[in-house]
Design a protein around this motif. Sequence first.
Motif, mmCIF file in Angstrom:
data_model
loop_
_atom_site.group_PDB
_atom_site.id
_atom_site.type_symbol
_atom_site.label_atom_id
_atom_site.label_comp_id
_atom_site.label_asym_id
_atom_site.label_seq_id
_atom_site.Cartn_x
_atom_site.Cartn_y
_atom_site.Cartn_z
ATOM 1 N N ARG A 180 0.818 -1.221 0.000
ATOM 2 C CA ARG A 180 0.000 0.000 0.000
ATOM 3 C C ARG A 180 0.852 1.273 0.000
ATOM 4 N NH1 ARG A 180 -5.434 -0.650 1.348
ATOM 5 N NH2 ARG A 180 -6.054 -2.801 1.798
ATOM 6 N N LEU A 181 2.154 1.131 0.121
ATOM 7 C CA LEU A 181 3.057 2.285 0.203
ATOM 8 C C LEU A 181 3.460 2.774 -1.183
ATOM 9 C CD1 LEU A 181 5.485 0.819 2.906
ATOM 10 C CD2 LEU A 181 3.561 2.388 3.327
ATOM 11 N N ASP A 182 3.872 4.044 -1.251
ATOM 12 C CA ASP A 182 4.512 4.541 -2.471
ATOM 13 C C ASP A 182 5.938 4.006 -2.580
ATOM 14 O OD1 ASP A 182 2.376 6.190 -3.418
ATOM 15 O OD2 ASP A 182 2.880 7.665 -1.882
ATOM 16 N N TYR A 183 6.588 3.827 -1.452
ATOM 17 C CA TYR A 183 7.952 3.314 -1.409
ATOM 18 C C TYR A 183 8.233 2.852 0.014
ATOM 19 C CZ TYR A 183 9.041 7.715 0.915
ATOM 20 O OH TYR A 183 9.040 8.769 1.795
ATOM 21 N N ALA A 184 9.233 2.017 0.168
ATOM 22 C CA ALA A 184 9.654 1.547 1.485
ATOM 23 C C ALA A 184 11.118 1.892 1.712
ATOM 24 C CB ALA A 184 9.433 0.043 1.619
ATOM 25 N N ILE A 185 11.417 2.220 2.953
ATOM 26 C CA ILE A 185 12.793 2.432 3.416
ATOM 27 C C ILE A 185 13.123 1.276 4.351
ATOM 28 C CG2 ILE A 185 14.339 3.975 4.692
ATOM 29 C CD1 ILE A 185 12.411 6.269 4.088
ATOM 30 N N VAL A 186 14.328 0.764 4.291
ATOM 31 C CA VAL A 186 14.752 -0.248 5.260
ATOM 32 C C VAL A 186 15.978 0.258 6.011
ATOM 33 C CG1 VAL A 186 13.797 -2.219 4.026
ATOM 34 C CG2 VAL A 186 16.133 -1.492 3.523
ATOM 35 N N GLY A 187 16.013 -0.059 7.302
ATOM 36 C CA GLY A 187 17.141 0.375 8.115
ATOM 37 C C GLY A 187 17.279 -0.475 9.362
#
Length: 324
Positions: A180-187
């Motif tokens: 459902r996101l426009d983009y994902a960040i991982v950290g």
Amino acid sequence: MPLNLPDKLPAIELLKEENIFVIDNSRATQQDIRPLRIVILNLMPLKITTETDLVRLLSNTPLQVEISFMKIMRIVPAFLDPKRRKTMKRLIADIHMHTLASGHAYGTIREMAAAAKEQQLQLIGISEHAPGIPGTVDPFYYGNLRVIPRVIDGVEILHGCEINVLNGGRLSLEQKYIDRLDYAIVGIHGLCYQNEGTDGNTTNLIECMKNPKVKLVSHPDDDHTPLDYPRLVQAALQYHVALEVNNSSLVKKDQRLNCCQNYRTMLALCQQYRVPIVVDSDAHDPSWVGRQDLACALLESVGFDEELVLNADLARLKSFLGVE
């Protein structure tokens, strides 16, 4: 036959551990052998790694090889010369920030947008923390993002999430919400991750980068959970993921072990492999939105190629993220 290397070269100890026969200049001068002399000019950003690799290759010979390393003197690179240094143009987007919903941040989406307008930003990305960080939103939050206006105060709004890398290379948010996101960040965050050493941390992070929705790695800069930067940068190239230079890390660099040097290493590799980066504020309050000054100063100090900075150009950023 042995390799004759300059005294105190860092590669010597590494090569001895691999049982490669190495002698330094002091010992070589006592031997009556005519060596093959080679001069190396090393222009690569990772000096010690490159020197070790070159010397390892040269060790496969029956000859005694005398190696000298050439140094360039009295030349000031453009990025160190204040008269020649290029100043980065103003960034137009900030895609890593948190609102009240993250549990330890202090602004609403509309307050963040208003702050972005004051900073003359064209686009912001709201990226709340995923499960694993105390007090953050329930994943149910991501199911209703469509009700939020796509433009607030003239600032375009994207919806991301800063998803935690978990031990075993797992993501802390279910795929049905990631979709459902426009983009994902991982950290990596120490609150929900146990350090596995350089190899283990890098493997876990790369495994999370393989998810096609992941477009950015957040603050890859802290030696409390060290990373193998050559592996990380090459994986970013392979999986179409940008690496972040996080302004907040540079504000609190006393808490981010070796973050400045780690960024210099990472940026040199990004230039070498043409891997894009994003400069973000990681704002947790409206007053920090668009604060990218320390990160930009770091980029200028190393002469980083502005064409690789995604949020210096709106079309380039949106194309990379895969949003219209």
